[in-house]
Motif scaffolding. Structure first.
Motif, PDB file in Angstrom:
ATOM      1  N   GLY A   1       2.600   2.452   2.205  1.00  7.72           N
ATOM      2  CA  GLY A   1       2.568   3.121   3.493  1.00  7.72           C
ATOM      3  C   GLY A   1       3.818   2.811   4.294  1.00  7.72           C
ATOM      4  N   ASN A   2       3.769   3.106   5.590  1.00  6.91           N
ATOM      5  CA  ASN A   2       4.891   2.825   6.470  1.00  6.91           C
ATOM      6  C   ASN A   2       4.744   1.430   7.078  1.00  6.91           C
ATOM      7  OD1 ASN A   2       5.805   5.447   5.994  1.00  6.91           O
ATOM      8  ND2 ASN A   2       4.697   6.262   7.756  1.00  6.91           N
TER       9      ASN A   2
ATOM     10  N   ASP B   1       0.809  -1.233   0.000  1.00 10.67           N
ATOM     11  CA  ASP B   1       0.000   0.000   0.000  1.00 10.67           C
ATOM     12  C   ASP B   1       0.837   1.276   0.000  1.00 10.67           C
ATOM     13  OD1 ASP B   1       0.969   0.216   2.578  1.00 10.67           O
ATOM     14  OD2 ASP B   1      -0.971   0.043   3.573  1.00 10.67           O
TER      15      ASP B   1
END
Length: 251
Positions: free
Chosen positions: A91-92, A89
């Motif tokens: 993201g982190n 995704d």
């Protein structure tokens, strides 16, 4: 990566399920890294930089709450992979992964992950299968924690921490290192109460406790306890002077 170096990771279920062309592309794109005990492979909140496979040693997956409490989520052992979600995704990383023993690790950089898996629907599905399995396990864990007693939750936790991270396959008969605080937080109870429950399990010869280590002596009985409850167990209120066989986390 040299061809002779690919052998140690061929036992990975995820890697073995990949078509040969994808598997070879992963092997040719990875690098080996070494981590001392206590070093982070990555930290919760770090930007994604690829996926990691444990070749030797062990690493703990730890989630940190907004109040700063560290929760032990799982243990990664040889041929376990991690880092899928953040790569998927963009993201982190949602957890920290910390070497609990000296580790040799395989790292597939994010650019290689995207090139190999993100441009083809079939390849992408194969990439996210471990994360889907993890999500299913999370749903089950959530439901169990709503309904299970502390003793059942502890039994379930001990099973989980000696199983593959994306299934119930047994991969170890012991957990080490482990602290009282890690277990207590992961089953939502006090350190004293978790210690009392561990003592009862030891008296029932389900486990053996030594300094910073828990050995599983009767996995079948432990699993039965986790699933069907604590008939036959009588657990007294924990005493302040209860023996503490596992170390505490530093204050």
């Amino acid at each position: 990566m040299r061809p002779g170096e690919s052998k140690p990771i061929n036992r990975s279920n995820w890697l073995e399920r990949l078509p040969e062309a994808l598997r070879e592309d992963v092997l040719n794109s990875c690098v080996r890294l070494k981590y001392k005990r206590g070093r982070h492979l990555f930290r919760q909140g770090d930007p994604a930089n690829g996926i990691y496979c444990i070749l030797t040693g062990e690493a703990q997956v730890v989630g940190t709450t907004i109040t700063g409490l560290d929760i032990l989520v799982s243990v990664l052992r040889a041929n376990d992979w991690t880092g899928y979600l953040a790569c998927t995704d963009k993201g982190n990383y949602t957890f920290s992964v910390i070497a609990s023993q000296p580790c040799e690790v395989l790292h597939v950089p994010l650019a290689a992950v995207r090139r190999i898996f993100m441009s083809d629907a079939d390849a992408f599905r194969l990439f996210v299968l471990p994360e889907i399995a993890s999500t299913r396990a999370t749903y089950q864990h959530f439901v169990e924690n709503l309904a299970f007693t502390p003793l059942q939750r502890l039994a379930r936790r001990l099973i989980d921490l000696t199983s593959a991270p994306h299934g119930e396959e047994r991969v170890s008969d012991f957990i080490s290192p482990i602290t009282q605080d890690q277990l207590a937080l992961s089953i939502m109870t006090s350190r004293q109460w978790a210690n009392r429950l561990l003592q009862h399990m030891e008296q029932a010869k389900l486990i053996a406790i030594s300094r910073g280590r828990i050995d599983i002596l009767n996995r079948d009985a432990l699993l039965t306890l986790a699933v069907h409850g604590e008939s036959g167990f009588t657990v007294a209120e924990p005493a302040d002077s209860a023996a503490e066989d596992l170390p505490r986390d530093p204050a």
